[in-house]
Scaffold this active site. Structure first.
Site, PDB file in Angstrom:
ATOM      1  N   THR A  72       0.873  -1.180   0.000  1.00 17.21           N
ATOM      2  CA  THR A  72       0.000   0.000   0.000  1.00 17.21           C
ATOM      3  C   THR A  72       0.910   1.232   0.000  1.00 17.21           C
ATOM      4  O   THR A  72       1.371   1.652  -1.043  1.00 17.21           O
ATOM      5  CB  THR A  72      -0.966   0.006   1.204  1.00 17.21           C
ATOM      6  OG1 THR A  72      -0.230  -0.160   2.410  1.00 17.21           O
ATOM      7  CG2 THR A  72      -1.990  -1.100   1.076  1.00 17.21           C
TER       8      THR A  72
ATOM      9  N   LYS B 296       3.678  -6.950   3.866  1.00 15.34           N
ATOM     10  CA  LYS B 296       3.457  -5.511   3.629  1.00 15.34           C
ATOM     11  C   LYS B 296       3.154  -4.851   4.961  1.00 15.34           C
ATOM     12  O   LYS B 296       2.605  -5.487   5.869  1.00 15.34           O
ATOM     13  CB  LYS B 296       2.354  -5.258   2.607  1.00 15.34           C
ATOM     14  CG  LYS B 296       0.981  -5.682   2.936  1.00 15.34           C
ATOM     15  CD  LYS B 296       0.079  -4.733   3.634  1.00 15.34           C
ATOM     16  CE  LYS B 296       0.278  -3.288   3.295  1.00 15.34           C
ATOM     17  NZ  LYS B 296      -0.656  -2.477   4.173  1.00 15.34           N
TER      18      LYS B 296
ATOM     19  N   THR C 185      -1.985  -3.046  10.006  1.00  9.72           N
ATOM     20  CA  THR C 185      -2.313  -3.255   8.580  1.00  9.72           C
ATOM     21  C   THR C 185      -1.132  -3.895   7.987  1.00  9.72           C
ATOM     22  O   THR C 185      -0.316  -3.311   7.299  1.00  9.72           O
ATOM     23  CB  THR C 185      -2.624  -2.019   7.744  1.00  9.72           C
ATOM     24  OG1 THR C 185      -3.664  -1.297   8.353  1.00  9.72           O
ATOM     25  CG2 THR C 185      -3.121  -2.395   6.350  1.00  9.72           C
TER      26      THR C 185
ATOM     27  N   GLU D 264       5.811   4.356   7.663  1.00 10.16           N
ATOM     28  CA  GLU D 264       5.426   5.552   6.896  1.00 10.16           C
ATOM     29  C   GLU D 264       6.245   6.763   7.307  1.00 10.16           C
ATOM     30  O   GLU D 264       6.184   7.222   8.442  1.00 10.16           O
ATOM     31  CB  GLU D 264       3.937   5.823   7.070  1.00 10.16           C
ATOM     32  CG  GLU D 264       3.099   4.835   6.273  1.00 10.16           C
ATOM     33  CD  GLU D 264       1.611   4.944   6.537  1.00 10.16           C
ATOM     34  OE1 GLU D 264       1.243   5.496   7.575  1.00 10.16           O
ATOM     35  OE2 GLU D 264       0.837   4.457   5.691  1.00 10.16           O
TER      36      GLU D 264
ATOM     37  N   ASN E  82      -0.586  10.369   5.672  1.00 10.98           N
ATOM     38  CA  ASN E  82      -1.842   9.907   6.246  1.00 10.98           C
ATOM     39  C   ASN E  82      -2.956  10.946   6.252  1.00 10.98           C
ATOM     40  O   ASN E  82      -4.004  10.728   6.843  1.00 10.98           O
ATOM     41  CB  ASN E  82      -1.609   9.384   7.668  1.00 10.98           C
ATOM     42  CG  ASN E  82      -1.004   8.002   7.630  1.00 10.98           C
ATOM     43  OD1 ASN E  82      -1.623   7.061   7.164  1.00 10.98           O
ATOM     44  ND2 ASN E  82       0.236   7.906   8.076  1.00 10.98           N
TER      45      ASN E  82
END
Lengths: 401, 401
Positions: free
Chosen positions: A154, A180, A191, A276, A398
């Site tokens: 993602t 992932k 996630t 991230e 985000n």
């Protein structure tokens, strides 16, 4: 001591009997790969660990139901859409994905597992997904693992793959995986999807136990932002294609466990490194706690503190924020017994800064990776986890989606 | 219904018998005010609430010891340095601050409370602080509240002050306060100081109970970044200068409580509105939970989720992230019973998005303030809290210091 296994290429298709593939089905739009398939011939024993979130995505609920199958043939996974909070229609879609694969493999729907990752609360474009599955089944190859690893990404910036080879009961055996990660990474996974394969023959009960152990040492010990997702899934398939005798105990199982741990820990580290917006990879080890549980509490509080994580982004060894975090963690803490070291350099002793302040610490926290050891000076409890800093880039990534 | 009290100017010096002041003692460097003093004549009854963090700053420990005094004369507070994790020297410094004030007021050291806020782990420049206290004592005025409010600010962008006037037992009475907030705001307060004064005569036990109630409705219900500080302190002084009879029960105490709640809630809202880098003020109300405790768990998970807060920064009504947060909150959740409304517009019903999606919601989340109501559909539990978004500016503000 060198581990008795060798890194090899091919991740989920390193093990004999596995094929994989990935392509762009149009879920993300454009040419980005978003559909991955892993198929085992022969049917495999299966073990799995799922999110602890009470709000479970439709594919997670389908997987839980499909664990009743004796053997598993395939994992179908999409990115770009989590198929979570999508109600009855979402359940139909997840079932349809399994059915589309099963029909063409000639197996029961229950022998197919389903995973999704992406935005929550949006219906899947199921017609595109089904068309993609049809195409994907024609493209499976023993070298398709890289495409599959790409297709489950993602906000990941690189695909996460690894495999090792080892000798087990006189046979050459492989353990490999893809994963992932990126955001929503903590605790008890996030996630986060990880698909693991092996051609060893491991009976189901032993396989599940081995996976639980490996997850406890790897995916459950990382934190990117402290959120736990609705879709976390780790699946391990063992198809026995290496023709080992059943591995269910003793030295052989211990060796298998070592290899599985290694694969999971390496994938977990890649996830944190690719957190991230992350610019620093930080290992937090708490020792000297009254219990392991207390050590875990303190480590998680540090690894999840927005204030601690932003200070790392600023290359500031702001150890006071660490003290504050362990202080509210719920672990028993006596301020005057705490010591803190950065890459082995003691910066805090008996709860106060070492005087003169060791300037090397300022250099260490400017690095891309460092370890912080916090000793509570109270007992034997130890826990270690991997985390990253909180950067402006995290926020930018985000804002939407 | 109009509340039976009127906003007035003067915050902590609105009540009779209080003087205050603030000046630059050089702790922050330059001309920034960093030392505040509030003095009561006559000596006041005192109630206080402190951080739940096990790592307590030296001034907090001094305050806890000084609660044994029967009456309190003053609060001395500095910003720019938390005097936390400073060991024995830090304790000496905190005691020295109280002593410097007491000596000049001619009272016991124990009648002076001490607060600090700022960076952890650095020793106070105590010589500057003591010189500042000397100057400050000569400058106290009944109008010095604004200077005091300014002097306790850290990364706050505006001073936080409020006061109200009310009629109590035939007398005119005041309740006022100043506060500082900005980061590390949750739960059970945070690098948060609030000083409250009243000229009502409230006996100590009733005063502490009233403060506990007010804090539970205000400062404990806000979250900026989910961190709890080592220095949080709320102090309430009641000096009886308005010559009321003792207020310890009945309608008079209820009215006093209302005024105190109002003052605390308004200060709490100012703190969230001024959260580090915050661009949106969000009220999260969870209803229909199995218990109030469950409602609180769910509300806190939402208010503290980095993913939820960044989506607000991006003006994205990403309700799926709310679902994920309540799902891992620990509250009992049944996905298909959850509904979510933004400023009264229902966006999620029975766990799925309303179809067609109400476009007004997209407009609401672009606003500077909105309320999210999450109904779990299970029981009568309710909890409400105030929070803000997580912006790139938050990260920039916290890189250092």
């Amino acid at each position: 001591m060198k581990p008795p296994f060798t890194p090899v290429k091919g991740s989920v298709t390193a093990a004999k009997g596995f094929k994989a593939g990935g392509l762009a089905a149009g879920i993300k739009g454009g040419s980005k790969k978003d559909l991955a398939l892993i198929v085992s011939d022969p049917p495999a024993n299966m073990a799995a660990v799922f999110t602890t979130n009470q709000v479970k995505a439709a594919p997670v609920r389908v997987c839980l139901a499909h664990m009743s199958a004796e053997r598993t043939r395939a994992i179908i996974a999409n990115s770009g859409n989590a198929n979570a909070c999508t109600g009855e229609v979402g359940m139909l879609h997840a079932h349809a994905m399994a059915a589309a694969v099963a029909r063409r493999l000639g197996c029961d729907d229950q022998q197919v597992l389903v995973c999704s990752t992406g935005r929550i609360g949006v219906l899947l474009p199921i017609v595109k997904v089904e068309a993609g599955i049809k195409r994907l089944l024609r493209r499976l190859t023993p070298a398709g693992a890289a495409d599959a690893a790409q297709a489950i990404m993602t906000s990941d910036t690189f695909p996460k793959q690894i495999a090792v080879r080892l000798r087990l009961q006189g046979r050459t055996v492989h353990v490999g995986g893809i994963a992932k990660g990126a955001g929503m990474i903590q605790p008890n996974m996030a996630t986060m999807l990880a698909f693991l394969t092996t051609d060893a023959l491991v009976p189901r009960a032993a396989l599940q136990q081995a996976l639980n152990l490996a997850v406890g040492l790897s995916f459950n010990r990382l934190s990117v932002d402290g959120d736990t997702s609705t879709n976390d899934t780790v699946i391990l398939l063992a198809n026995g294609a290496a023709a080992t005798p059943p591995i269910s105990g003793g030295a052989a199982l211990r060796l298998f466990q070592d290899a599985l741990n290694f694969v999971c820990i390496e994938l977990a580290k890649m996830i944190v490194r690719d957190g991230e917006g992350a610019s620093r990879f930080v290992t937090v080890t708490v020792s000297g706690a009254e219990s392991n549980r207390d050590a875990e509490r303190a480590a998680r509080a540090v690894a999840n503190s927005s204030l601690v994580k932003t200070s790392w982004a600023g290359a500031d060894a702001n150890w006071g924020r660490l003290m504050a975090a362990i202080g509210y963690s719920g672990a028993v803490v006596q301020e005057s017994r705490v010591s803190i070291a950065y890459d082995g350099i003691v910066a805090v002793r008996d709860g106060v800064a070492v005087n003169p302040w060791p300037a090397r610490v300022n250099k260490i926290v400017r690095g891309a990776a460092f370890e912080i050891r916090i000793d509570l000076g109270l007992g034997d409890g130890v826990y270690s986890m991997h985390t990253c800093d909180l950067t402006e880039q995290y926020v930018r990534l985000n804002l939407g989606e």
